[in-house]
Design an enzyme around this catalytic site. Structure first.
Site, short mmCIF file in Angstrom:
data_model
loop_
_atom_site.label_atom_id
_atom_site.label_comp_id
_atom_site.label_asym_id
_atom_site.label_seq_id
_atom_site.Cartn_x
_atom_site.Cartn_y
_atom_site.Cartn_z
CG HIS A 1 2.87 -0.13 -11.30
ND1 HIS A 1 3.28 -0.41 -10.01
CD2 HIS A 1 2.03 -1.13 -11.64
CE1 HIS A 1 2.70 -1.53 -9.61
NE2 HIS A 1 1.93 -1.98 -10.57
CD GLU B 1 2.36 -4.48 -7.87
OE1 GLU B 1 1.18 -4.15 -7.84
OE2 GLU B 1 3.20 -4.03 -7.06
N GLY C 1 0.80 -1.22 0.00
CA GLY C 1 0.00 0.00 0.00
C GLY C 1 0.84 1.27 0.00
CE LYS D 1 -0.77 -0.92 -8.55
NZ LYS D 1 -0.92 -2.35 -8.21
NE ARG E 1 -2.95 -8.00 -2.42
CZ ARG E 1 -2.95 -6.99 -3.26
NH1 ARG E 1 -3.83 -6.95 -4.25
NH2 ARG E 1 -2.06 -6.02 -3.19
P1 ADP Z 1 3.73 -1.52 -2.25
O1 ADP Z 1 3.85 -2.98 -1.95
O2 ADP Z 1 3.81 -0.67 -1.03
O3 ADP Z 1 2.58 -1.20 -3.15
P2 ADP Z 1 5.60 -1.54 -4.52
O4 ADP Z 1 6.93 -2.16 -4.44
O5 ADP Z 1 4.55 -2.30 -5.26
O6 ADP Z 1 5.07 -1.16 -3.04
O7 ADP Z 1 5.72 -0.10 -5.17
C1 ADP Z 1 4.62 0.76 -5.27
C2 ADP Z 1 4.96 1.96 -6.12
O8 ADP Z 1 6.10 2.65 -5.57
C3 ADP Z 1 5.36 1.64 -7.54
O9 ADP Z 1 4.25 1.50 -8.39
C4 ADP Z 1 6.20 2.87 -7.88
O10 ADP Z 1 5.37 3.99 -8.13
C5 ADP Z 1 6.93 3.16 -6.59
N1 ADP Z 1 8.27 2.49 -6.55
C6 ADP Z 1 8.60 1.36 -5.88
N2 ADP Z 1 9.90 1.04 -6.07
C7 ADP Z 1 10.42 1.97 -6.90
C8 ADP Z 1 11.71 2.22 -7.49
N3 ADP Z 1 12.76 1.41 -7.26
N4 ADP Z 1 11.85 3.29 -8.29
C9 ADP Z 1 10.80 4.12 -8.54
N5 ADP Z 1 9.58 3.97 -8.02
C10 ADP Z 1 9.37 2.91 -7.21
#
Ligand code: ADP
Length: 448
Positions: A208, A275, A164, A237, A292
């Site tokens: 993303h 992702e 999140g 998102k 999930r």
């Molecule tokens: P969560 O599990 O909290 O949703 P994620 O790893 O899926 O975290 O990352 C969520 C969002 O954070 C990504 O869609 C992107 O916008 C940003 N993000 C995460 N890691 C990076 C990175 N290494 N560089 C740039 N943006 C990142």
């Protein structure tokens, strides 16, 4: 097939699962907290069981109460939806020990992909590109500074148990890294009771893009192509679409094949999402696996024609996937807008209260997944999402036009919602041309 399923969730996803079950001829029992006792979808389930008070720890996160409900309702399986217990391997293990099928991956596969540090290790094994960064957890400042200098700023500190968008901090130099490390650790401890963080290169101006996968218990795994979720606010998102408006076909195929490779390497089954971040040159790097069903699954359902919730239930019941990879194609273009009870004009402050007026959109190409109704009181205890508006049209330009007119038809009062922001997004020329990244909304649309 199961004869009865317990739904351990609430809101639009509880309703979505009830709908799938009714079409499959499977009976449902749904749990609810006292805050949700007036929820209209409870009437569509065969049985509704109150499991406690509004705080999630007393109800939707309370494992003993959910298991008791499953026993009272005499179900063979539990669908956890998303959020709450959906990615809790301890819960999946308890289901297994109670002889209740958990509709999701195995305990082992969930644990393997659930920790982001472990997941990156699996990705390397599966030859799926990872963002350069620390090999594992980073404990102290000295180590953090060393890694950051090696990979180069900007870097992002992330919680191993994250989700999140919480527990994430971007640092542009040594000074901000020192401060951010402590903040990220504290936030991770607070949100996940696990202060473990790691560091990776911050991919600037990245998109993303994620891949929906389905794998059965017989060794078959397929992907359902990608979703582009680059329109975000605070790493969460807002809008999702399929296909991605910018991916080159060879990149799309390679990205999707990587996701399937990872799933196979992890021995992962049921539905999941891999992702990725995609940079300007269309290099891609894995971010994490969501073990999930996801909020944005409908856009994939619309373009592939595959009902992901039904597929999850069938897989959990032991059925083999009824299709092969070559049978799965993307037809047309789908877009989803998350409708949250938040006020965009007041920095997205939650806007709970009673919906007294509700007029929902319809017409060609429109799907609405929502549990809201006129007279519905939005409880302040949970997530602010009150529905998802999804459109499916032959082309992206037509999908944007349909979404715009559907958003214009959508009337919710007196609470505030994110509808005005979505209208602005649909009208934005950069969104229309696909020229956006994960920071776009905040940098360009919300900048004061
Ligand atoms: P969560 O599990 O909290 O949703 P994620 O790893 O899926 O975290 O990352 C969520 C969002 O954070 C990504 O869609 C992107 O916008 C940003 N993000 C995460 N890691 C990076 C990175 N290494 N560089 C740039 N943006 C990142």
């Amino acid at each position: 097939m199961f004869s009865k399923i317990l739904i351990a969730n609430r809101g639009e996803i509880a309703l979505r699962i009830i709908r799938a079950c009714r079409e499959l001829g499977v009976q449902t029992a749904v749990v609810y907290s006292t805050a949700d006792q007036d929820a209209a979808y409870l009437k569509f389930a065969d049985q509704a069981i109150c499991i406690g008070d509004a705080p999630p720890a007393d109800s939707y996160l309370n494992i003993p109460r959910i298991i008791s409900a499953a026993e009272i309702a005499d179900v063979q399986a539990i669908h956890p939806g998303y959020g709450f217990l959906a990615e809790n391997d301890h819960f999946a293990e308890i289901c297994r020990s109670c002889n209740i099928e958990f509709i999701g991956p195995s305990v082992e596969a969930m644990a393997a992909v659930g920790d982001k540090v472990q997941c990156k290790k699996l990705a390397r094994k599966a030859k799926v590109p990872t963002v350069p960064g620390s090999d594992g957890a980073v404990d102290d400042e000295k180590e953090a500074l060393k890694i950051a200098r090696e990979i180069g700023y900007p870097v992002i500190i992330k919680a191993a148990a994250g989700g999140g968008g919480r527990g994430m901090r971007v640092a542009h130099n040594d000074v901000s890294l020192r401060a951010s490390l402590k903040q990220a650790q504290a936030e991770a401890e607070n949100a996940f009771k696990d202060a473990t963080v790691y560091i990776e290169k911050y991919v600037e101006f990245g998109r993303h893009v994620e891949v929906q996968v389905l794998a059965d218990n017989h060794g078959n795994a397929v992907h359902l192509w990608e979703r582009d979720c680059s329109m975000q606010r605070r790493h969460q998102k807002l809008v999702e679409e399929s296909p991605s408006p910018v991916l080159k076909q060879e990149v799309r195929e390679e990205l999707c094949a990587s996701a399937v490779r990872l799933v196979k390497t992890a021995g992962y089954t049921n539905a999941g999402t891999v992702e990725f971040l995609v940079d300007k040159q269309q290099n891609f790097y894995i971010l994490e696996v969501n073990a999930r069903v996801q909020v944005e699954h409908p856009v994939t359902e619309m373009v592939t024609g595959i009902d992901i919730i039904k597929a999850q239930i069938r897989i959990a019941a032991g059925e083999p996937l009824p299709f092969k990879q070559k049978d799965i194609t993307q037809t047309g273009h789908a877009i989803e807008c998350r409708i949250n009870a938040e006020d965009p004009a007041r920095n997205f402050a939650p806007s709970p209260g009673t919906i007294t007026e509700l007029r929902v959109p319809g017409g060609p190409g429109v799907r609405l997944d929502s549990h809201a109704y006129a007279g519905y009181r939005i409880p302040p205890n949970y997530d602010s999402m009150i529905g998802k508006l999804i459109v499916h049209r032959p082309t992206r330009a037509e999908a944007i036009a349909t979404m715009k007119r559907a958003l214009q038809e959508f009337h919710i009062a007196p609470i505030k919602t994110t509808i005005p922001l979505h209208l602005q997004i649909m009208d934005n020329q950069y969104f229309q041309s696909g020229d956006v990244d994960t920071g776009f909304v905040e940098r360009v649309m919300l900048a004061k």
